[in-house]
Design an enzyme around this catalytic site. Structure first.
Site, PDB file in Angstrom:
ATOM      1  N   ASP A   1       0.836  -1.189   0.000  1.00 54.66           N
ATOM      2  CA  ASP A   1       0.000   0.000   0.000  1.00 54.66           C
ATOM      3  C   ASP A   1       0.877   1.249   0.000  1.00 54.66           C
ATOM      4  OD1 ASP A   1      -1.767   2.040   0.590  1.00 54.66           O
ATOM      5  OD2 ASP A   1      -3.007   0.751   1.852  1.00 54.66           O
TER       6      ASP A   1
ATOM      7  N   ASP B   1      -1.989   6.390  -5.931  1.00 52.97           N
ATOM      8  CA  ASP B   1      -2.267   5.426  -4.869  1.00 52.97           C
ATOM      9  C   ASP B   1      -2.430   4.038  -5.480  1.00 52.97           C
ATOM     10  OD1 ASP B   1      -2.991   4.433  -2.302  1.00 52.97           O
ATOM     11  OD2 ASP B   1      -5.091   4.512  -2.912  1.00 52.97           O
TER      12      ASP B   1
END
Ligand SMILES: *[C@@H]1O[C@H](CO)[C@@H](O)[C@H](O)[C@H]1NC(C)=O
Ligand SMILES: *[C@@H]1O[C@H](CO)[C@@H](O)[C@H](O)[C@H]1NC(C)=O
Ligand SMILES: *[C@@H]1O[C@H](CO)[C@@H](O)[C@H](O)[C@H]1NC(C)=O
Ligand SMILES: *[C@@H]1O[C@H](CO)[C@@H](O)[C@H](O)[C@H]1NC(C)=O
Length: 445
Positions: A124, A323
């Site tokens: 992440d 992201d």
């Protein structure tokens, strides 16, 4: 220094949109990672042992993915919004009350401890601290648990250790520094720990992570999470000398029969021919990779974006981030609206009826020819291939513009998020020492 890395498994929720080719031979699953390149597998790949058989319809999958994205957007915006009180200038890398989300799209194979125990940890780019489910965990979703008692190199961290100040709401006992976090609809209680983490053949001794003791809810990544953010306690921060805060990945197309791509850590072997834009830093929210998006072109038209709608603002957290954990890109409402309207205008055949599907408001029931979409960043234009902004149903002819407006409540109205669907089949290079983010077309195999 050359480094080699673990398998990266793509856990894209979209997978169920495109059923896997079952002729894919799982032999490549065991292929060794080599040099500084990691394989990336699509979650639909038989290589991913965590994968669930698709049980949902295309519509349900889209809706489910979008609701996961919604939770993630709330998390990202909670990171982006400046704290109300002035004064404390120092970064709090993991804010109290922050929300992690369930939709981490990739997992990396990491080995922890001596002898090594293997985990498929979600990767992440918007989180820092790593955590794995530990033996004795109450409520952890996986039976793959880290057994600290079986590792000779395991060390619990206590409150005297400086890392204890870098986690949210630490609680001290005589023997442990514990902390709690929320993650989507889940909460996680963990003991701060250290052990050797091995990525492919690179051993990182004394890696700090959370050992999960208790989890509630069902959105915890089953085998933990590895943060690739920019803040303290992230992989980058803990491997400065090894990887020099530099990594890149290429996410495979979810249509690819191979379903594999690569993650490359460290400056060695990164692409030379690549376009860059500047990475921007928000000192208050140090995890996020901000860039300066200055415009969007739809077909040949640069759409009229209201002044300031794309501006980076470290005080409010407004701006644009890349992201890895959000699936579909989000644009702040005034930007999304003009992009969508121009898109609809340029779709052929003309004047087709437009329908909605979940959060997508621009779907067509018949085959279309779509205009190109170019994301314009300072110093870099990225023209997306149609596969990166159109999502097609596997059965039937429905297709949707795979973007949406950012949630409109006050906390969440600030961020534009360039998400993983839009990044597929590109190499995205995060070059923190040179404050730049690179993008190059690459067909991941
Ligand atoms: C953290 O979670 C544990 C277990 O759910 C709970 O007992 C503890 O009170 C929590 N601590 C904080 C600081 O919220
Ligand atoms: C985690 O910390 C608690 C005390 O807060 C302790 O009882 C427990 O044994 C610790 N677990 C591990 C695996 O160290
Ligand atoms: C990006 O595209 C715009 C419009 O086509 C053009 O004016 C600009 O020079 C391009 N920027 C770069 C860095 O190529
Ligand atoms: C699949 O990916 C592997 C690398 O992971 C590559 O060696 C192989 O050529 C690819 N196969 C196809 C059909 O693209």
């Amino acid at each position: 220094m050359s480094a080699s890395f673990p398998l990266l498994l793509l856990l894209l929720s979209l997978l169920s949109l495109s059923p896997p080719s079952h002729s894919l031979t799982p032999t490549s699953c065991a292929a060794p990672d080599h040099s500084s390149t990691l394989q990336v597998f699509h979650a639909a790949s038989p290589c991913d042992p965590t994968k669930q058989p698709p049980t949902t319809s295309w519509q349900d999958s889209v809706l489910q993915t979008q609701s996961q994205d919604q939770a993630r957007l709330q998390f990202l915006s909670s990171l982006a919004v400046a704290p109300p009180a002035a004064g404390k200038k120092s970064v709090v890398p993991i804010a109290s009350g922050r929300q992690l989300v369930q939709s981490a799209s990739y997992v990396v194979r990491a080995k922890i401890g001596t002898p090594a125990q293997t985990f498929l940890m979600a990767v992440d780019t918007s989180n820092d601290v790593a955590w794995v489910p530990c033996s004795g965990c109450v409520g952890c979703p996986s039976t793959t648990l880290f057994s600290s008692g079986k590792s000779t190199s395991y060390k619990p961290l206590g409150c005297q250790d400086f890392q204890c100040k870098q986690v949210p709401s630490p609680t001290c006992t005589a023997t442990a520094c514990s902390f709690n976090m929320t993650y989507g609809g889940s909460t996680v209680a963990a003991n701060l720990s250290q052990d050797t983490v091995t990525l492919a053949t690179d051993a990182v001794p004394g890696y700090t992570f959370g050992c999960i003791q208790k989890a509630t809810g069902n959105s915890v990544p089953p085998q933990g999470l590895l943060g690739l953010g920019r803040g303290p306690l992230s992989l980058l921060s803990q491997t400065q000398s090894l990887y020099k805060s530099t990594f890149s990945y290429c996410l495979p197309s979810f249509k690819s029969p191979n379903f594999s791509g690569s993650l490359r850590l460290g400056p060695v072997g990164q692409p030379i021919r690549i376009k860059y834009t500047q990475l921007l830093r928000n000192p208050r929210r140090s995890s996020l990779y901000y860039v300066n998006m200055i415009g969007i072109r739809v077909g040949r038209k640069i759409v009229d974006i209201p002044p300031g709608a794309l501006a980076f603002n470290p005080t409010t957290g407004a701006g644009t981030i890349f992201d890895s954990g959000t699936v579909y890109s989000r644009l702040v409402l005034p930007v999304y609206t003009v992009v969508r309207d121009e898109f609809r205008k340029r779709v052929t055949p003309k004047n087709l009826p437009v329908s909605s599907l979940g959060g997508f408001d621009t779907c067509y029931a018949v085959p279309i020819v779509a205009p190109t979409i170019t994301l314009m960043f300072a110093g870099m234009n990225v023209t997306l291939p149609p596969d990166n902004f159109l999502i097609h149903s596997t059965s039937g002819t429905t297709s949707c513009l795979a973007m949406a407006a950012s949630p409109t409540d006050p906390l969440n109205s600030v961020l534009n998020v360039i998400a993983n669907f839009q990044q597929q089949n590109h190499r995205i290079l995060f070059d923190v020492p040179n404050s730049r983010l690179g993008v190059a077309r690459e067909t991941c195999t």
